[in-house]
Scaffold this active site. Structure first.
Site, mmCIF file in Angstrom:
data_model
loop_
_atom_site.group_PDB
_atom_site.id
_atom_site.type_symbol
_atom_site.label_atom_id
_atom_site.label_comp_id
_atom_site.label_asym_id
_atom_site.label_seq_id
_atom_site.Cartn_x
_atom_site.Cartn_y
_atom_site.Cartn_z
ATOM 1 N N ASP A 181 -14.006 -0.887 3.282
ATOM 2 C CA ASP A 181 -13.061 -1.096 4.374
ATOM 3 C C ASP A 181 -13.691 -0.486 5.634
ATOM 4 O O ASP A 181 -14.323 -1.181 6.428
ATOM 5 C CB ASP A 181 -11.725 -0.431 3.988
ATOM 6 C CG ASP A 181 -10.685 -0.435 5.107
ATOM 7 O OD1 ASP A 181 -10.983 -0.906 6.208
ATOM 8 O OD2 ASP A 181 -9.555 0.062 4.891
ATOM 9 N N ASP A 217 -7.239 3.247 -3.015
ATOM 10 C CA ASP A 217 -7.952 3.402 -1.742
ATOM 11 C C ASP A 217 -8.132 4.885 -1.461
ATOM 12 O O ASP A 217 -7.156 5.627 -1.370
ATOM 13 C CB ASP A 217 -7.130 2.747 -0.620
ATOM 14 C CG ASP A 217 -7.847 2.780 0.732
ATOM 15 O OD1 ASP A 217 -8.994 3.268 0.795
ATOM 16 O OD2 ASP A 217 -7.251 2.302 1.719
ATOM 17 N N LYS A 233 -1.236 -1.033 -4.305
ATOM 18 C CA LYS A 233 -2.399 -0.200 -3.980
ATOM 19 C C LYS A 233 -1.925 1.231 -3.822
ATOM 20 O O LYS A 233 -0.954 1.484 -3.104
ATOM 21 C CB LYS A 233 -3.049 -0.687 -2.690
ATOM 22 C CG LYS A 233 -4.131 0.233 -2.151
ATOM 23 C CD LYS A 233 -4.925 -0.457 -1.065
ATOM 24 C CE LYS A 233 -4.803 0.262 0.259
ATOM 25 N NZ LYS A 233 -5.603 -0.399 1.314
ATOM 26 N N LYS A 265 -2.909 5.021 -2.565
ATOM 27 C CA LYS A 265 -3.845 5.862 -1.832
ATOM 28 C C LYS A 265 -4.165 7.053 -2.736
ATOM 29 O O LYS A 265 -3.264 7.591 -3.404
ATOM 30 C CB LYS A 265 -3.222 6.353 -0.528
ATOM 31 C CG LYS A 265 -2.937 5.236 0.482
ATOM 32 C CD LYS A 265 -4.208 4.798 1.194
ATOM 33 C CE LYS A 265 -3.905 3.822 2.324
ATOM 34 N NZ LYS A 265 -5.126 3.421 3.054
ATOM 35 N N SER A 303 0.861 -1.180 0.000
ATOM 36 C CA SER A 303 0.000 0.000 0.000
ATOM 37 C C SER A 303 0.897 1.230 0.000
ATOM 38 O O SER A 303 1.744 1.381 0.877
ATOM 39 C CB SER A 303 -0.885 -0.030 1.253
ATOM 40 O OG SER A 303 -1.634 1.154 1.324
ATOM 41 N N GLY A 335 -4.175 -3.810 6.033
ATOM 42 C CA GLY A 335 -3.144 -3.649 7.056
ATOM 43 C C GLY A 335 -3.319 -2.336 7.791
ATOM 44 O O GLY A 335 -3.972 -1.410 7.312
ATOM 45 N N GLU A 393 -11.367 1.240 -3.336
ATOM 46 C CA GLU A 393 -11.675 0.981 -1.931
ATOM 47 C C GLU A 393 -12.204 2.228 -1.232
ATOM 48 O O GLU A 393 -11.604 3.295 -1.325
ATOM 49 C CB GLU A 393 -10.379 0.489 -1.251
ATOM 50 C CG GLU A 393 -10.502 0.150 0.211
ATOM 51 C CD GLU A 393 -9.166 -0.387 0.772
ATOM 52 O OE1 GLU A 393 -8.252 -0.715 -0.030
ATOM 53 O OE2 GLU A 393 -9.039 -0.462 1.997
ATOM 54 N N LYS A 442 -10.323 -6.562 8.191
ATOM 55 C CA LYS A 442 -9.283 -6.357 9.206
ATOM 56 C C LYS A 442 -9.902 -6.732 10.541
ATOM 57 O O LYS A 442 -10.917 -6.140 10.934
ATOM 58 C CB LYS A 442 -8.875 -4.881 9.265
ATOM 59 C CG LYS A 442 -8.252 -4.331 7.987
ATOM 60 C CD LYS A 442 -8.081 -2.823 8.088
ATOM 61 C CE LYS A 442 -7.420 -2.263 6.844
ATOM 62 N NZ LYS A 442 -7.544 -0.788 6.755
HETATM 63 MG MG MG Z 1 -8.456 1.084 3.297
#
Ligand code: MG
Length: 366
Positions: free
Chosen positions: A237, A187, A159, A161, A133, A289, A212, A261
């Site tokens: 999420d 995300d 991934k 952000k 990420s 994570g 996400e 998670k």
């Molecule tokens: Mg997330």
């Protein structure tokens, strides 16, 4: 087989690279461990809450206060994780606080029973595909360098952000530089609203695995509408905090993929139920994570080894986060991390490292 004491251990560890997301920058990881001390074994739990309540409403100092005053009084000398979670029924939310205590109790009792968390949960995989990420970079060349470095290390899924102003162009640049074979997803950490649907539809051309959590945690209706207006699969999420919220999101069509998670849903027992629901409905699940140290990472790997986890995780090698992890570091082997399969969570803190990073310890005798 009795628990004698529980310690709350506060610690702080530097992150190798400060992580920028749409809700802020983290340069350090404030830590809270729950340490169960028994006659015959010890158990460790790691709280996933961050310093500030930007990701969700929980934050690490708040979790510590809730654990001290509300949750520890529920733990007796023979309380199991299942009994603890049952006794929490009168305490609303506070998922991350509950999950930290639950993890420590699970680790303790599984060690007493000489069983691994992976086996207890029903893991079917011995290795978990590691994804990475990557935080927000305003400079696209810098971002491309970072992605290139992780790909060279063997990560097969990236991934990014994103946030308004740092979304379409970085994704375009990464897709162009690394080609169509790179498994890529984004995300947004709730940084958009449904008014941005047309803007977000521009992501559709990049063949992303998923988008996400684009909208607010409580905006399931917005996510359901957005899912109709874009072709990129939506993953939730922050919105998934319990079995009930997962069922609700799926029933409404608010997502077609779930990031699971344990810390966000109140623990591994609830996470397993959400996994089972998604598995039954053929909804792919993957493990996110929270910059966990080796304690939390080990437990997350056990969860990510369940059969419904069919997409690469956000669980990376220890060195992506810390110069020195609190446990034996997790290392990437052929793009995967091994699932610990000895007793309990399978790891314990290295005492020297733990002492160096500990800022405060409080012991509660039972
Ligand atoms: Mg997330």
């Amino acid at each position: 087989m009795t628990i004698r004491a529980i310690e709350l251990v506060r610690a702080s560890i530097d992150l190798v690279t400060p992580m920028r997301t749409s809700y802020g920058v983290n340069a350090q990881r404030d830590l809270l461990y729950v340490h169960v001390i028994g006659d015959d074994a010890e158990g460790w739990g790691e709280c996933v809450a961050l310093t500030h309540p930007g990701y969700t409403d929980e934050y690490v100092d708040g979790c510590e206060a809730v654990i001290r005053s509300q949750l520890l009084p529920l733990v007796g000398a023979t309380t199991t994780a299942e009994q603890f979670i049952e006794s929490c029924l009168g305490i609303e939310r506070n998922y991350m606080a509950k999950a930290a205590v639950e993890m420590a109790l699970l680790d303790y009792w599984l060690r007493v029973e000489k069983k691994s968390l992976a086996t207890f949960l029903g893991a079917t995989q011995s290795r978990v595909v590691a994804g990475v990420s990557i935080g927000i970079y305003s400079d696209i060349d810098e971002l491309l360098n970072v992605v290139s470095g992780f790909c060279a290390e063997g990560y097969s899924r990236v991934k990014l952000k994103i946030e308004p102003g740092n979304d379409i162009e970085p994704v375009r640049a990464v897709r162009k530089a690394f080609g169509d074979d790179l498994l890529l997803q984004v995300d947004a950490n709730s940084a958009y609203s449904i008014e941005d649907a047309q803007h977000l539809a521009q992501l559709d051309e990049f063949n992303l695995l998923l988008l996400e959590q684009p909208l607010a945690e409580d905006d399931l209706a917005g996510h359901a509408e957005l899912a109709q207006r874009i072709s990129t699969p939506l993953c939730l999420d922050e919105s998934i905090v319990s079995l009930a919220s997962a069922r609700n999101a799926l029933d409404m069509g608010a997502c077609s993929i779930v990031n699971l998670k344990a810390g966000r849903v109140g623990g591994f027992l609830e996470a397993k139920k959400i996994h089972d629901l998604c598995f039954e409905r053929n909804i792919p699940v993957w493990c996110g994570g929270m910059y966990e140290t080796g304690i939390g990472r080990a437990a997350a790997l056990a969860l990510a080894a369940l059969p419904g986890f069919t997409l690469p995780s956000d669980l990376s090698a220890s060195k992506k986060y810390f110069l020195e992890d609190v446990t034996t570091p997790f290392e990437l082997v052929d793009g995967c991390l091994d699932v610990p399969n000895t007793m309990g969570i399978g790891v314990a803190p290295n005492q020297g490292t733990l002492q160096r990073i500990t800022t405060r310890t409080e012991e509660f005798r039972l």
